[in-house]
Design a protein around this motif. Structure first.
Motif, PDB file in Angstrom:
ATOM      1  N   TYR A 190       0.879  -1.185  -0.066  1.00 38.17           N
ATOM      2  CA  TYR A 190       0.119  -0.087  -0.157  1.00 38.17           C
ATOM      3  C   TYR A 190       0.879   1.108   0.124  1.00 38.17           C
ATOM      4  N   ALA A 191       1.999   1.416   0.750  1.00 36.06           N
ATOM      5  CA  ALA A 191       2.811   2.334   0.642  1.00 36.06           C
ATOM      6  C   ALA A 191       3.569   2.490  -0.551  1.00 36.06           C
ATOM      7  N   GLN A 192       3.978   1.629  -1.163  1.00 37.20           N
ATOM      8  CA  GLN A 192       4.458   1.641  -2.550  1.00 37.20           C
ATOM      9  C   GLN A 192       3.455   2.274  -3.503  1.00 37.20           C
ATOM     10  N   TYR A 193       2.395   1.946  -3.185  1.00 33.87           N
ATOM     11  CA  TYR A 193       1.378   2.467  -4.389  1.00 33.87           C
ATOM     12  C   TYR A 193       1.202   3.954  -4.121  1.00 33.87           C
ATOM     13  N   VAL A 194       1.156   4.250  -2.749  1.00 33.12           N
ATOM     14  CA  VAL A 194       0.918   5.790  -2.491  1.00 33.12           C
ATOM     15  C   VAL A 194       2.048   6.290  -2.766  1.00 33.12           C
ATOM     16  N   ALA A 195       3.173   5.932  -2.710  1.00 27.82           N
ATOM     17  CA  ALA A 195       4.361   6.568  -3.175  1.00 27.82           C
ATOM     18  C   ALA A 195       4.560   6.820  -4.607  1.00 27.82           C
TER      19      ALA A 195
END
Length: 225
Positions: free
Chosen positions: A111-116
């Protein structure tokens, strides 16, 4: 951003995802949608069950991996130890933060990778294109692939709305800061002019030139002495 709260009683534990206070950050419905799945929520629970009240932070302002918020910090006039205290542990879940937490919850890491990716692409292209590119790349590369493929259109719509809301709130905070800074400078200039007037050693023109206060305002200050 989202909050996770763990409540204990005699026979069972409840773990619920709660929306954040709106005056702190935008409501991340993608996060809440992702962790509405029982399996994903259990994974998150197991990764963070060392704390009683947790707030996940995924805003764009830089903060440390782990911080604490205290209710008493909001008290305007606090003397002595507060009779009532609430401590909230804030975990930064942006990419590159809290590596151990991310290792124990792969869904949170993805999820953090997607947001980044959304934020990265949004800096160089229109927001709708940035979100679509991030979604398509993540699906191809196995990042939240099943979730994004199943909910592609909804995720894109929500991400555009929420990221745009985040940008608007940043603009608002910047405007509020600039206004406050300008008001502070104005107040300081007026105080300087008042002190110079009291000395009776400077002409009105000299006070205006030195303090930055207009000559007309200097005359008003002098008349009200």
């Amino acid at each position: 951003m989202a909050k996770c709260k763990r409540n204990r009683n005699r026979s069972k534990r409840n773990f619920t995802v709660k929306t954040p206070t709106t005056n702190r950050n935008y409501k991340d419905t993608v996060f809440r949608m992702l962790f509405s799945d029982r399996k994903n929520l259990l994974s998150l629970y197991n990764a963070v069950n060392q704390s009683d009240f947790i707030e996940f932070y995924n805003g764009s302002t830089a903060i440390s991996d782990r911080t604490e918020l205290r209710l008493s910090s909001a008290f305007e006039h606090l003397s002595g130890k507060p009779k009532l205290e609430l401590i909230v542990t804030v975990l930064n879940v942006n990419e590159g933060h809290n590596a151990e937490l991310m290792q124990h919850c792969s869904m949170l890491k993805e999820y953090a990778q997607y947001v980044a990716r959304v934020r990265h692409y949004a800096s160089d292209m229109p927001l709708n294109q940035a979100v679509k590119r991030a979604v398509d790349e993540c699906i191809r590369e196995g990042i939240l692939a099943e979730f994004l493929a199943r909910n592609r259109n909804e995720v894109i719509s929500m991400s555009i709305f929420e990221y745009d809301k985040e940008l608007e709130e940043k603009k608002l905070r910047k405007a509020e800061y600039e206004y406050g800074f300008a008001e502070g400078e104005k107040h300081a200039a007026i105080e300087t002019a008042k002190r110079m007037l009291k000395t009776n050693n400077f002409s009105l023109e000299e006070i205006a030139a030195f303090s930055g206060v207009s000559l007309d305002d200097i005359k008003i200050l002098k008349a009200n002495q």
